[in-house]
Design a protein around this motif. Sequence first.
Motif, PDB file in Angstrom:
ATOM      1  N   SER A  75       9.848   1.221   9.721  1.00 10.61           N
ATOM      2  CA  SER A  75       9.440   0.297  10.777  1.00 10.61           C
ATOM      3  C   SER A  75       9.500  -1.104  10.175  1.00 10.61           C
ATOM      4  N   ASP A  76       8.965  -2.090  10.887  1.00 12.25           N
ATOM      5  CA  ASP A  76       8.992  -3.458  10.365  1.00 12.25           C
ATOM      6  C   ASP A  76       8.244  -3.593   9.048  1.00 12.25           C
ATOM      7  N   LYS A  77       7.174  -2.826   8.867  1.00 18.43           N
ATOM      8  CA  LYS A  77       6.325  -2.993   7.683  1.00 18.43           C
ATOM      9  C   LYS A  77       6.200  -1.740   6.835  1.00 18.43           C
ATOM     10  N   GLN A  78       6.885  -0.658   7.212  1.00 14.47           N
ATOM     11  CA  GLN A  78       6.825   0.573   6.428  1.00 14.47           C
ATOM     12  C   GLN A  78       8.212   0.940   5.914  1.00 14.47           C
ATOM     13  N   PHE A  97       5.626   3.270   1.857  1.00 14.91           N
ATOM     14  CA  PHE A  97       4.884   2.066   1.513  1.00 14.91           C
ATOM     15  C   PHE A  97       4.725   1.175   2.731  1.00 14.91           C
ATOM     16  N   ALA A  98       3.523   0.628   2.882  1.00 14.00           N
ATOM     17  CA  ALA A  98       3.270  -0.407   3.888  1.00 14.00           C
ATOM     18  C   ALA A  98       3.302  -1.739   3.148  1.00 14.00           C
ATOM     19  N   ILE A  99       4.212  -2.614   3.562  1.00 10.98           N
ATOM     20  CA  ILE A  99       4.413  -3.893   2.884  1.00 10.98           C
ATOM     21  C   ILE A  99       4.314  -4.995   3.934  1.00 10.98           C
ATOM     22  N   ASN A 139       0.833  -1.199   0.000  1.00 10.41           N
ATOM     23  CA  ASN A 139       0.000   0.000   0.000  1.00 10.41           C
ATOM     24  C   ASN A 139       0.867   1.248   0.000  1.00 10.41           C
ATOM     25  N   VAL A 140       0.460   2.228  -0.785  1.00 11.03           N
ATOM     26  CA  VAL A 140       1.131   3.522  -0.793  1.00 11.03           C
ATOM     27  C   VAL A 140       0.471   4.379   0.284  1.00 11.03           C
TER      28      VAL A 140
END
Length: 166
Positions: free
Chosen positions: A65-68, A97-99, A24-25
């Motif tokens: 972060s862990d997911k960004q 981005f959130a991945i 996600n952007v």
Amino acid sequence: MASNDDAPTGPANGNGNAAQPSLNVLAQYVKDLSFESPGAPNSLRGRDKAPGIAINVNVNANPLSDKQFDVNLTLNAKASFDQEVLFNVELVYGGVFAISGFPQEHMLPILFIECPRLLFPFARQIIAEATRNGGFPPLMLDPIDFAQMFQQKLAEDQAAAKVKVS
């Protein structure tokens, strides 16, 4: 006609409780934008042939972060005619981005191929508008093959590692 009633639905991906991978952007932004036309207004006059245009592209990614992740797409375009610089435009365009849900081995290709691929159309438009606003025809960059760039970077890194070892 065959029915697909047995196909899994929802967020499960085979083991019943794992989430679907997502990219996600969260934000997009201009980090740095510079346009220079050192010879203006003389550089704006018509010419009988097209100027030479050199384009450089670079991609960087940093975890937030862990997911960004913060991914920066850097584009430099320099137009010159003979020895005269007509314009030089530099753009650093970023995205947050959130991945999540991807295997670790897929993270580098996502960060260095998919994320810049999503950012590129917006960065391309900014470059086109900057050159148009500078008095030149809009510079419409050709699509960039980020997968090929990534493969080339991996090959260069492997070659550099072999040189250091020997």
